[in-house]
Design a protein around this motif. Structure first.
Motif, PDB file in Angstrom:
ATOM      1  N   GLU A  52      28.762  13.770 -32.255  1.00  0.00           N
ATOM      2  CA  GLU A  52      27.329  13.691 -31.955  1.00  0.00           C
ATOM      3  C   GLU A  52      27.038  13.290 -30.513  1.00  0.00           C
ATOM      4  OE1 GLU A  52      26.273  12.134 -36.511  1.00  0.00           O
ATOM      5  OE2 GLU A  52      26.021  10.806 -34.770  1.00  0.00           O
ATOM      6  N   ASN A  53      27.799  12.352 -29.977  1.00  0.00           N
ATOM      7  CA  ASN A  53      27.482  11.798 -28.650  1.00  0.00           C
ATOM      8  C   ASN A  53      28.752  11.646 -27.809  1.00  0.00           C
ATOM      9  OD1 ASN A  53      24.544  11.155 -29.127  1.00  0.00           O
ATOM     10  ND2 ASN A  53      25.471   9.902 -30.746  1.00  0.00           N
ATOM     11  N   PHE A  54      29.454  12.747 -27.624  1.00  0.00           N
ATOM     12  CA  PHE A  54      30.723  12.701 -26.893  1.00  0.00           C
ATOM     13  C   PHE A  54      30.514  12.298 -25.435  1.00  0.00           C
ATOM     14  CE2 PHE A  54      34.346  14.964 -24.779  1.00  0.00           C
ATOM     15  CZ  PHE A  54      35.345  14.171 -25.325  1.00  0.00           C
ATOM     16  N   ASP A  55      29.351  12.644 -24.867  1.00  0.00           N
ATOM     17  CA  ASP A  55      29.074  12.302 -23.468  1.00  0.00           C
ATOM     18  C   ASP A  55      29.003  10.798 -23.253  1.00  0.00           C
ATOM     19  OD1 ASP A  55      29.016  14.958 -22.853  1.00  0.00           O
ATOM     20  OD2 ASP A  55      26.829  15.139 -22.889  1.00  0.00           O
ATOM     21  N   TRP A  56      28.622  10.039 -24.271  1.00  0.00           N
ATOM     22  CA  TRP A  56      28.550   8.589 -24.105  1.00  0.00           C
ATOM     23  C   TRP A  56      29.934   8.004 -23.817  1.00  0.00           C
ATOM     24  CZ3 TRP A  56      24.855   6.946 -28.708  1.00  0.00           C
ATOM     25  CH2 TRP A  56      23.603   7.537 -28.502  1.00  0.00           C
ATOM     26  N   THR A  64      32.293   9.693 -22.265  1.00  0.00           N
ATOM     27  CA  THR A  64      32.651  10.153 -20.923  1.00  0.00           C
ATOM     28  C   THR A  64      32.075   9.234 -19.855  1.00  0.00           C
ATOM     29  OG1 THR A  64      32.679  12.428 -21.745  1.00  0.00           O
ATOM     30  CG2 THR A  64      32.576  12.112 -19.351  1.00  0.00           C
ATOM     31  N   PHE A  65      30.817   8.784 -20.066  1.00  0.00           N
ATOM     32  CA  PHE A  65      30.145   7.946 -19.067  1.00  0.00           C
ATOM     33  C   PHE A  65      30.253   6.459 -19.378  1.00  0.00           C
ATOM     34  CE2 PHE A  65      27.888  12.058 -18.858  1.00  0.00           C
ATOM     35  CZ  PHE A  65      28.081  12.346 -17.514  1.00  0.00           C
ATOM     36  N   HIS A  66      31.087   6.108 -20.378  1.00  0.00           N
ATOM     37  CA  HIS A  66      31.318   4.697 -20.738  1.00  0.00           C
ATOM     38  C   HIS A  66      30.009   3.974 -21.034  1.00  0.00           C
ATOM     39  CE1 HIS A  66      35.492   5.189 -19.476  1.00  0.00           C
ATOM     40  NE2 HIS A  66      35.039   5.749 -18.378  1.00  0.00           N
ATOM     41  N   ASP A  67      29.124   4.648 -21.746  1.00  0.00           N
ATOM     42  CA  ASP A  67      27.840   4.034 -22.106  1.00  0.00           C
ATOM     43  C   ASP A  67      28.026   3.189 -23.364  1.00  0.00           C
ATOM     44  OD1 ASP A  67      25.226   3.356 -22.370  1.00  0.00           O
ATOM     45  OD2 ASP A  67      24.419   5.395 -22.257  1.00  0.00           O
ATOM     46  N   HIS A  68      28.677   2.043 -23.204  1.00  0.00           N
ATOM     47  CA  HIS A  68      29.047   1.223 -24.345  1.00  0.00           C
ATOM     48  C   HIS A  68      27.845   0.522 -24.976  1.00  0.00           C
ATOM     49  CE1 HIS A  68      33.223   1.014 -22.253  1.00  0.00           C
ATOM     50  NE2 HIS A  68      33.064   2.123 -22.941  1.00  0.00           N
ATOM     51  N   LYS A  69      26.853   0.192 -24.185  1.00  0.00           N
ATOM     52  CA  LYS A  69      25.681  -0.482 -24.742  1.00  0.00           C
ATOM     53  C   LYS A  69      24.968   0.418 -25.747  1.00  0.00           C
ATOM     54  CE  LYS A  69      24.735  -3.491 -20.780  1.00  0.00           C
ATOM     55  NZ  LYS A  69      23.740  -3.875 -19.739  1.00  0.00           N
ATOM     56  N   ARG A  70      24.810   1.687 -25.402  1.00  0.00           N
ATOM     57  CA  ARG A  70      24.144   2.608 -26.314  1.00  0.00           C
ATOM     58  C   ARG A  70      24.984   2.849 -27.563  1.00  0.00           C
ATOM     59  NH1 ARG A  70      21.762   8.137 -23.917  1.00  0.00           N
ATOM     60  NH2 ARG A  70      20.721   6.560 -22.624  1.00  0.00           N
ATOM     61  N   ILE A  71      26.302   2.922 -27.395  1.00  0.00           N
ATOM     62  CA  ILE A  71      27.184   3.122 -28.554  1.00  0.00           C
ATOM     63  C   ILE A  71      27.033   1.966 -29.534  1.00  0.00           C
ATOM     64  CG2 ILE A  71      29.596   3.301 -29.300  1.00  0.00           C
ATOM     65  CD1 ILE A  71      30.202   4.725 -26.667  1.00  0.00           C
ATOM     66  N   LYS A  72      27.037   0.724 -29.004  1.00  0.00           N
ATOM     67  CA  LYS A  72      26.891  -0.446 -29.885  1.00  0.00           C
ATOM     68  C   LYS A  72      25.536  -0.438 -30.592  1.00  0.00           C
ATOM     69  CE  LYS A  72      27.803  -3.667 -26.869  1.00  0.00           C
ATOM     70  NZ  LYS A  72      28.034  -5.032 -26.329  1.00  0.00           N
ATOM     71  N   LYS A  73      24.492  -0.052 -29.863  1.00  0.00           N
ATOM     72  CA  LYS A  73      23.150  -0.080 -30.435  1.00  0.00           C
ATOM     73  C   LYS A  73      22.975   0.976 -31.520  1.00  0.00           C
ATOM     74  CE  LYS A  73      18.274   0.302 -29.114  1.00  0.00           C
ATOM     75  NZ  LYS A  73      17.315   0.486 -28.001  1.00  0.00           N
ATOM     76  N   VAL A  74      23.425   2.212 -31.256  1.00  0.00           N
ATOM     77  CA  VAL A  74      23.204   3.316 -32.194  1.00  0.00           C
ATOM     78  C   VAL A  74      24.064   3.171 -33.442  1.00  0.00           C
ATOM     79  CG1 VAL A  74      23.435   5.811 -32.505  1.00  0.00           C
ATOM     80  CG2 VAL A  74      22.411   4.902 -30.413  1.00  0.00           C
ATOM     81  N   TYR A  75      25.310   2.720 -33.275  1.00  0.00           N
ATOM     82  CA  TYR A  75      26.233   2.673 -34.415  1.00  0.00           C
ATOM     83  C   TYR A  75      26.390   1.265 -34.975  1.00  0.00           C
ATOM     84  CZ  TYR A  75      27.316   7.415 -33.045  1.00  0.00           C
ATOM     85  OH  TYR A  75      27.215   8.754 -32.736  1.00  0.00           O
ATOM     86  N   GLY A  76      25.581   0.325 -34.489  1.00  0.00           N
ATOM     87  CA  GLY A  76      25.559  -1.016 -35.055  1.00  0.00           C
ATOM     88  C   GLY A  76      26.862  -1.761 -34.932  1.00  0.00           C
TER      89      GLY A  76
END
Length: 504
Positions: free
Chosen positions: A244-248, A250-262
């Motif tokens: 779903e969010n492979f680009d996250w 790639t750009f090391h967007d860890h804050k968004r990963i933690k928020k979206v996937y809890g």
């Protein structure tokens, strides 16, 4: 205006290279392996050329020579480093002349080093078996797979399309691959293959080992590998994240990963370590492991009186002109045979001379490089001095193109390893009021500082600049440090901090 015939006299100059001069230039440019191949080819076609297999000197003489070398003195070194004797017992008649003077090839010559080591046989343990390639491994699995005839044809084309990294060469463009298959494999008796058939066969090939093979892109390869894992919560989350969010990632967007996937920090670390354990290039496991053979042209030894550069005599056989055939030729009355023998002698002598001049030039260039970079061999890369082709050419009174040929694909074996001669050339970075610093030395200092830095507080380019100036007395701009760091494939300080956080 009437056209009238007339004569014109034009004066001009032309530079023509004789065959022997062309050969000498080529031999200088060749690597050691290419020179050996040239010699082998000449031995097959020229009956006047032979390999001198006579062992020169006994073990006692070799030991005595080594003792004399260690004791120092130019006279002893000169006796050991005699030029190759190409004229020894088989003198060539004066009426057999080359079409050039050999001092035209290079500006001047010096004595070359000649060792007397005999050829060593290859031990049985040095032989290696043939390696299994990725395509061989996949083809073996295809042979035992329960495919019908049409599936086997499609699978064969799919395997042929897989590159060395394990991905489909055609990528997501299966239509072009299908068109190729239909052009080659269909006729009146064999109906066209459909895209659905190709996609179904591709899914079956993707189940082959190694995991993730035959994927159309990195995202699909990672998903294929995760499909073989036990379906734990972390595996399921990793599949959703990559899909779903492979680009996250790639750009090391860890804050968004933690928020979206809890996820909390610990769970995120576990998830990222799981993804990092996957193989981004599944075909690399079958990459050839045998390293390329490098034959050093020069050897560097350290004796009591300093460093000594010598030719690697093991790299080339000792060549000579066949004296038996020369004696027989003198007894022949056939002019055609005499002409043929004369041509063969000229060709053999030309090759021997070219190889000798090549060795002499390499020895001169190698000796100058060792003298200039002596601190490198004693201290390492950080002591490398700036050196350019022009400096060597001016000192040896040769052309820069000759130095370039003499350093390209030419290697020297040293106590620090085997290096290409071009490795010792680097531009100088100007220092205010002090000697220039080699770019290679500056890179070595930067790498050392980064290797020794605190993983939690990586050094920025500005900090590296200050440390180099204060501790190493090296003045270099921040943008230059960034350029050298990128050339060594070292990430920025912020990127290193982010990567260090998720290291195992």
């Amino acid at each position: 205006m009437a056209l009238m015939p007339g004569l014109q006299l034009n004066i001009g100059q032309q530079l023509k290279l004789t065959p022997q001069l062309q050969q000498s230039i080529k031999i200088l440019q060749y690597s050691a392996m290419e020179v050996q191949q040239t010699i082998d080819t000449m031995l097959e076609t020229n009956f006047m050329l032979e390999v001198d297999e006579e062992e020169i000197g006994s073990d006692e003489n070799d030991a005595r020579k080594e003792d004399e070398k260690d004791s120092g003195g130019d006279e002893e070194l000169t006796k050991e480093e005699q030029p190759l004797d190409i004229e020894h017992d088989n003198q060539i008649d004066d009426n057999i002349e080359l079409d050039m003077q050999w001092d035209e090839v290079f500006s001047d010559h010096t004595s070359s080093s000649a060792g007397s080591d005999s050829a060593e046989s290859t031990a049985a343990e040095n032989y290696t078996s043939a390696e299994t390639t990725l395509h061989d491994h996949l083809q073996w699995q295809l042979d035992v797979a329960p495919f019908d005839e049409r599936q086997t044809v499609l699978a064969s084309y799919i395997i042929d399309d897989i590159n060395d990294e394990g991905f489909l060469g055609s990528g997501s463009d299966l239509d072009s691959l299908l068109a190729t298959i239909n052009d080659n494999e269909t006729d009146d008796e064999h109906p066209l293959y459909s895209l659905e058939e190709l996609e179904a066969t591709l899914k079956q090939v993707q189940q082959f080992e190694p995991n993730g093979v035959a994927a159309r892109n990195l995202q699909e390869s990672l998903l294929l590998q995760l499909a073989g894992f036990p379906q734990t919560p972390y595996v399921v989350t990793a599949q959703k994240l990559i899909e779903e969010n492979f680009d996250w990632l790639t750009f090391h967007d860890h804050k968004r990963i933690k928020k979206v996937y809890g996820l909390n920090d610990e769970e995120l670390n576990t998830l990222l370590r799981l993804i990092q354990s996957l193989n981004p290039r599944p075909g690399r496991d079958f990459s050839p492991t045998q390293s390329e053979v490098v034959i050093p042209d020069l050897r560097l030894k350290r004796l009591k009186n300093g460093w000594v550069v010598e030719l690697n005599q093991d790299a080339f056989p000792r060549l000579s002109v066949n004296s038996t055939y020369l004696k027989l030729a003198s007894e022949l009355d056939d002019s055609d045979q005499n002409k043929r023998i004369k041509d063969q002698v000229n060709e053999a002598k030309g090759l021997i001379k070219s190889i000798q001049n090549r060795g002499e030039t390499l020895l001169r260039v190698g000796t100058f490089i060792v003298d200039r970079q002596q601190s490198f061999f004693e201290e390492g890369e950080q002591a490398m001095k700036p050196l350019v082709l022009r400096e060597v050419a001016e000192h040896l009174d040769l052309h820069e193109s000759t130095i370039s040929r003499a350093t390209n694909q030419k290697y020297i074996q040293t106590p620090r390893g085997t290096f290409e001669l071009k490795y010792f050339f680097s531009t100088g970075v100007s220092q205010y009021g002090s000697a220039d610093q080699s770019a290679t030395a500056i890179k070595a200092h930067i790498k050392q500082l980064i290797d020794e830095e605190d993983p939690k507080k990586p050094l920025s380019d500005s900090k590296l600049m200050k440390i180099l100036e204060e501790e190493k007395d090296i003045s270099v701009a921040r943008r230059t440090i960034a350029k050298y760091r990128e050339a060594m494939n070292i990430p920025s300080s912020s990127e290193r901090k982010r990567l260090n956080k998720y290291k195992f």
